[in-house]
Scaffold this active site. Sequence first.
Site, PDB file in Angstrom:
ATOM      1  N   THR A  26     -54.175  -1.922 -60.808  1.00  0.00           N
ATOM      2  CA  THR A  26     -55.569  -2.115 -61.251  1.00  0.00           C
ATOM      3  C   THR A  26     -55.952  -3.582 -61.010  1.00  0.00           C
ATOM      4  O   THR A  26     -55.081  -4.440 -60.783  1.00  0.00           O
ATOM      5  CB  THR A  26     -55.719  -1.818 -62.754  1.00  0.00           C
ATOM      6  OG1 THR A  26     -54.948  -2.791 -63.482  1.00  0.00           O
ATOM      7  CG2 THR A  26     -55.246  -0.413 -63.103  1.00  0.00           C
ATOM      8  N   TRP A  84     -50.559  11.356 -60.101  1.00  0.00           N
ATOM      9  CA  TRP A  84     -51.643  10.760 -59.300  1.00  0.00           C
ATOM     10  C   TRP A  84     -51.256  10.576 -57.838  1.00  0.00           C
ATOM     11  O   TRP A  84     -51.604   9.568 -57.229  1.00  0.00           O
ATOM     12  CB  TRP A  84     -52.050   9.396 -59.890  1.00  0.00           C
ATOM     13  CG  TRP A  84     -52.650   9.511 -61.232  1.00  0.00           C
ATOM     14  CD1 TRP A  84     -52.065   9.229 -62.423  1.00  0.00           C
ATOM     15  CD2 TRP A  84     -53.960   9.999 -61.539  1.00  0.00           C
ATOM     16  NE1 TRP A  84     -52.920   9.497 -63.455  1.00  0.00           N
ATOM     17  CE2 TRP A  84     -54.094   9.965 -62.935  1.00  0.00           C
ATOM     18  CE3 TRP A  84     -55.037  10.458 -60.761  1.00  0.00           C
ATOM     19  CZ2 TRP A  84     -55.252  10.375 -63.587  1.00  0.00           C
ATOM     20  CZ3 TRP A  84     -56.183  10.863 -61.403  1.00  0.00           C
ATOM     21  CH2 TRP A  84     -56.285  10.815 -62.797  1.00  0.00           C
ATOM     22  N   GLU A 127     -46.097   7.635 -62.736  1.00  0.00           N
ATOM     23  CA  GLU A 127     -45.682   8.807 -63.517  1.00  0.00           C
ATOM     24  C   GLU A 127     -46.656   8.968 -64.680  1.00  0.00           C
ATOM     25  O   GLU A 127     -47.427   8.045 -64.975  1.00  0.00           O
ATOM     26  CB  GLU A 127     -44.248   8.614 -64.027  1.00  0.00           C
ATOM     27  CG  GLU A 127     -43.255   8.475 -62.875  1.00  0.00           C
ATOM     28  CD  GLU A 127     -41.799   8.462 -63.311  1.00  0.00           C
ATOM     29  OE1 GLU A 127     -41.532   8.513 -64.531  1.00  0.00           O
ATOM     30  OE2 GLU A 127     -40.936   8.417 -62.416  1.00  0.00           O
ATOM     31  N   ARG A 151     -88.772   2.800 -46.311  1.00  0.00           N
ATOM     32  CA  ARG A 151     -89.505   3.183 -47.523  1.00  0.00           C
ATOM     33  C   ARG A 151     -90.685   2.234 -47.757  1.00  0.00           C
ATOM     34  O   ARG A 151     -90.499   1.011 -47.744  1.00  0.00           O
ATOM     35  CB  ARG A 151     -88.544   3.148 -48.720  1.00  0.00           C
ATOM     36  CG  ARG A 151     -89.180   3.391 -50.055  1.00  0.00           C
ATOM     37  CD  ARG A 151     -89.553   4.846 -50.226  1.00  0.00           C
ATOM     38  NE  ARG A 151     -89.992   5.120 -51.584  1.00  0.00           N
ATOM     39  CZ  ARG A 151     -90.564   6.254 -51.948  1.00  0.00           C
ATOM     40  NH1 ARG A 151     -90.759   7.229 -51.053  1.00  0.00           N
ATOM     41  NH2 ARG A 151     -90.940   6.437 -53.197  1.00  0.00           N
ATOM     42  N   GLU A 171     -53.234   1.307 -56.550  1.00  0.00           N
ATOM     43  CA  GLU A 171     -52.279   0.291 -56.047  1.00  0.00           C
ATOM     44  C   GLU A 171     -52.327  -0.991 -56.880  1.00  0.00           C
ATOM     45  O   GLU A 171     -52.334  -2.100 -56.339  1.00  0.00           O
ATOM     46  CB  GLU A 171     -52.506   0.049 -54.553  1.00  0.00           C
ATOM     47  CG  GLU A 171     -52.203   1.317 -53.781  1.00  0.00           C
ATOM     48  CD  GLU A 171     -52.044   1.137 -52.294  1.00  0.00           C
ATOM     49  OE1 GLU A 171     -51.689   0.030 -51.859  1.00  0.00           O
ATOM     50  OE2 GLU A 171     -52.239   2.124 -51.576  1.00  0.00           O
ATOM     51  N   LEU A 205     -44.810   6.544 -56.878  1.00  0.00           N
ATOM     52  CA  LEU A 205     -44.336   5.548 -57.840  1.00  0.00           C
ATOM     53  C   LEU A 205     -44.812   5.912 -59.255  1.00  0.00           C
ATOM     54  O   LEU A 205     -44.020   5.984 -60.187  1.00  0.00           O
ATOM     55  CB  LEU A 205     -44.854   4.153 -57.446  1.00  0.00           C
ATOM     56  CG  LEU A 205     -44.476   3.002 -58.381  1.00  0.00           C
ATOM     57  CD1 LEU A 205     -42.966   2.790 -58.441  1.00  0.00           C
ATOM     58  CD2 LEU A 205     -45.151   1.687 -57.918  1.00  0.00           C
ATOM     59  N   SER A 254     -49.327   1.027 -64.714  1.00  0.00           N
ATOM     60  CA  SER A 254     -49.217  -0.426 -64.490  1.00  0.00           C
ATOM     61  C   SER A 254     -47.789  -0.901 -64.733  1.00  0.00           C
ATOM     62  O   SER A 254     -47.274  -1.765 -64.011  1.00  0.00           O
ATOM     63  CB  SER A 254     -50.171  -1.164 -65.429  1.00  0.00           C
ATOM     64  OG  SER A 254     -51.491  -0.737 -65.213  1.00  0.00           O
TER      65      SER A 254
HETATM   66  C1  LIG Z   1     -57.485   8.284 -56.861  1.00  0.00           C
HETATM   67  C2  LIG Z   1     -56.122   7.772 -57.226  1.00  0.00           C
HETATM   68  C3  LIG Z   1     -55.078   7.857 -56.295  1.00  0.00           C
HETATM   69  C4  LIG Z   1     -53.796   7.402 -56.650  1.00  0.00           C
HETATM   70  N1  LIG Z   1     -52.783   7.536 -55.728  1.00  0.00           N
HETATM   71  C5  LIG Z   1     -51.513   7.177 -56.097  1.00  0.00           C
HETATM   72  C6  LIG Z   1     -50.410   7.416 -55.201  1.00  0.00           C
HETATM   73  O1  LIG Z   1     -50.584   7.927 -54.075  1.00  0.00           O
HETATM   74  N2  LIG Z   1     -49.156   7.080 -55.614  1.00  0.00           N
HETATM   75  C7  LIG Z   1     -48.921   6.521 -56.840  1.00  0.00           C
HETATM   76  O2  LIG Z   1     -47.757   6.236 -57.139  1.00  0.00           O
HETATM   77  N3  LIG Z   1     -49.942   6.300 -57.711  1.00  0.00           N
HETATM   78  C8  LIG Z   1     -51.223   6.612 -57.378  1.00  0.00           C
HETATM   79  N4  LIG Z   1     -52.271   6.409 -58.252  1.00  0.00           N
HETATM   80  C9  LIG Z   1     -51.987   5.866 -59.594  1.00  0.00           C
HETATM   81  C10 LIG Z   1     -52.467   4.433 -59.770  1.00  0.00           C
HETATM   82  O3  LIG Z   1     -51.631   3.572 -59.052  1.00  0.00           O
HETATM   83  C11 LIG Z   1     -52.478   4.168 -61.289  1.00  0.00           C
HETATM   84  O4  LIG Z   1     -53.550   4.940 -61.840  1.00  0.00           O
HETATM   85  C12 LIG Z   1     -52.661   2.703 -61.607  1.00  0.00           C
HETATM   86  O5  LIG Z   1     -51.533   1.960 -61.234  1.00  0.00           O
HETATM   87  C13 LIG Z   1     -52.927   2.489 -63.107  1.00  0.00           C
HETATM   88  O6  LIG Z   1     -51.992   3.159 -63.900  1.00  0.00           O
HETATM   89  P1  LIG Z   1     -52.517   4.095 -65.104  1.00  0.00           P
HETATM   90  O7  LIG Z   1     -53.562   4.991 -64.566  1.00  0.00           O
HETATM   91  O8  LIG Z   1     -51.324   4.700 -65.732  1.00  0.00           O
HETATM   92  O9  LIG Z   1     -53.230   3.095 -66.117  1.00  0.00           O
HETATM   93  P2  LIG Z   1     -52.513   2.204 -67.224  1.00  0.00           P
HETATM   94  O10 LIG Z   1     -51.379   1.455 -66.658  1.00  0.00           O
HETATM   95  O11 LIG Z   1     -52.265   3.046 -68.431  1.00  0.00           O
HETATM   96  O12 LIG Z   1     -53.668   1.168 -67.557  1.00  0.00           O
HETATM   97  C14 LIG Z   1     -54.798   1.480 -68.374  1.00  0.00           C
HETATM   98  C15 LIG Z   1     -55.656   0.217 -68.474  1.00  0.00           C
HETATM   99  O13 LIG Z   1     -54.899  -0.841 -69.087  1.00  0.00           O
HETATM  100  C16 LIG Z   1     -54.900  -1.976 -68.245  1.00  0.00           C
HETATM  101  N5  LIG Z   1     -53.619  -2.680 -68.374  1.00  0.00           N
HETATM  102  C17 LIG Z   1     -52.364  -2.144 -68.349  1.00  0.00           C
HETATM  103  N6  LIG Z   1     -51.441  -3.116 -68.511  1.00  0.00           N
HETATM  104  C18 LIG Z   1     -52.127  -4.270 -68.629  1.00  0.00           C
HETATM  105  C19 LIG Z   1     -51.751  -5.641 -68.814  1.00  0.00           C
HETATM  106  N7  LIG Z   1     -50.457  -6.018 -68.898  1.00  0.00           N
HETATM  107  N8  LIG Z   1     -52.720  -6.577 -68.912  1.00  0.00           N
HETATM  108  C20 LIG Z   1     -54.021  -6.228 -68.829  1.00  0.00           C
HETATM  109  N9  LIG Z   1     -54.446  -4.958 -68.646  1.00  0.00           N
HETATM  110  C21 LIG Z   1     -53.513  -3.999 -68.557  1.00  0.00           C
HETATM  111  C22 LIG Z   1     -55.107  -1.432 -66.849  1.00  0.00           C
HETATM  112  O14 LIG Z   1     -55.625  -2.424 -65.962  1.00  0.00           O
HETATM  113  C23 LIG Z   1     -56.100  -0.307 -67.109  1.00  0.00           C
HETATM  114  O15 LIG Z   1     -57.393  -0.850 -67.203  1.00  0.00           O
HETATM  115  C24 LIG Z   1     -53.579   6.831 -57.919  1.00  0.00           C
HETATM  116  C25 LIG Z   1     -54.623   6.734 -58.850  1.00  0.00           C
HETATM  117  C26 LIG Z   1     -55.873   7.217 -58.518  1.00  0.00           C
HETATM  118  C27 LIG Z   1     -56.998   7.101 -59.535  1.00  0.00           C
END
Ligand SMILES: Cc1cc2nc3c(=O)[nH]c(=O)nc-3n(C[C@H](O)[C@H](O)[C@H](O)COP(=O)(O)OP(=O)(O)OC[C@H]3O[C@@H](n4cnc5c(N)ncnc54)[C@H](O)[C@@H]3O)c2cc1C
Length: 391
Positions: free
Chosen positions: A373, A165, A135, A276, A371, A133, A140
């Site tokens: 944040t 990811w 990219e 300990r 899945e 899902l 999010s």
């Molecule tokens: C170890 C690992 C395994 C993963 N496996 C998969 C997988 O198998 N398949 C897959 O599709 N994805 C996978 N992911 C991706 C994961 O689902 C995303 O990292 C996650 O959804 C967050 O997206 P982002 O990293 O782009 O952060 P962003 O969306 O850029 O968010 C950055 C920060 O902003 C906050 N934020 C964003 N929007 C809002 C809002 N509206 N209100 C408040 N806060 C907000 C977030 O909570 C976060 O703290 C994986 C990630 C990791 C770390």
Amino acid sequence: MPERAPSPVDRSLPTPEARELVTLVRDIARREIVPAAAEEEEAGRFPRELFTLLSASGLLGLPYDSAYGGGDQPYEVYLQVLEELASARLTVGLGVSVHTLASYALAEHGTDAQRAAHLPAMLGGGQLGAYCLSEPSSGSDAASLRTRAVREGDGDWVITGTKAWITHAGLADFYTVLARTGGAGASGITAFLVPGDAAGLSVAAPERKMGLKGSPTAQVHLDGVRIPDARRVGDEGRGFAIALAALESGRLGIAACAVGLAQAALDEAVAWASRRRQFGRPIADFQGLRFLLADMATRIEAGRALCLAAARRRDEGRPFAPQAAMAKLHCTDAAMRVTTDAVQVLGGYGYSADFPVERYLREAKALQIVEGTNQIQRMVIARHLLGPETR
Ligand SMILES: Cc1cc2nc3c(=O)[nH]c(=O)nc-3n(C[C@H](O)[C@H](O)[C@H](O)COP(=O)(O)OP(=O)(O)OC[C@H]3O[C@@H](n4cnc5c(N)ncnc54)[C@H](O)[C@@H]3O)c2cc1C
């Protein structure tokens, strides 16, 4: 230091079959998972052969239909199995949870012909799945994804884009891919089942993560991947709804993994505190530590209860989205707190890679992100209470 097998949690299980399943999982954990966990995590090695064993043992399709190779188990049982696996090694618990997530679209929204063609191999035939899902520019805000699937004159779909990811990237036999087939937003997205050996599918170098090093995570490039319409899952434009429904259940899996990880950390902390000695006594005699351990145990037990209450709603066919979000939020925050406290209980030894608790702490952090944040979970819960943000 070699890791111990997790201490048995006293579980309420609904049937003798469920009790047998948990006994089987504990046996596999003790013999096959725990002994290699620390070394393989340090080396960044994914135990692919173990997943073949789990598949052959009926543990990769537990909540799905037995007519297609699943285990017909309620979520209440599946989650407790997951918790046991995550307690032994998070890479394994998370891997089973991601595989179950990746299988969801076909198992729940495939046609009978699609299910007959693919599900037996996915649920019990040794295959491993990935769920695509996220990219690079949409995490999010998943509904803004850019990967495109275009229908050619012969009816085939051609998929182009980059997924980010992706757990099991490069090792998966199948990828459940969400791609844009229509206009902007959620209603323009469709789900596809892409084989791991499809021409045009390639995988980038694995991400250099702070934890879960044994669980491969990487970008997946789809460069004109051609698949027949028979691999489209669900109607055109229904993909995002399917992806969200998969995540609703998947979040319960992540919550269960968090409970298992926290339990492993507590077990280490209790064992250490009893062993300990400082000031001429076991440190477990000091009230400051006893209260810390009591709080850790309470957070875990509350998480387990929340998780299983949501699972039972799901098993009864009742809506469970806010409860799943609460379980994911509470259990993964609890795992972060409990693993941090476990490092504290072990003192300097807790900060050393010779003991597993520092790894547990690094692993717990990922669970607050994957899945959805924990900010996104709060949005789901608040939306349930108040309605959408802008009305
Ligand atoms: C170890 C690992 C395994 C993963 N496996 C998969 C997988 O198998 N398949 C897959 O599709 N994805 C996978 N992911 C991706 C994961 O689902 C995303 O990292 C996650 O959804 C967050 O997206 P982002 O990293 O782009 O952060 P962003 O969306 O850029 O968010 C950055 C920060 O902003 C906050 N934020 C964003 N929007 C809002 C809002 N509206 N209100 C408040 N806060 C907000 C977030 O909570 C976060 O703290 C994986 C990630 C990791 C770390």
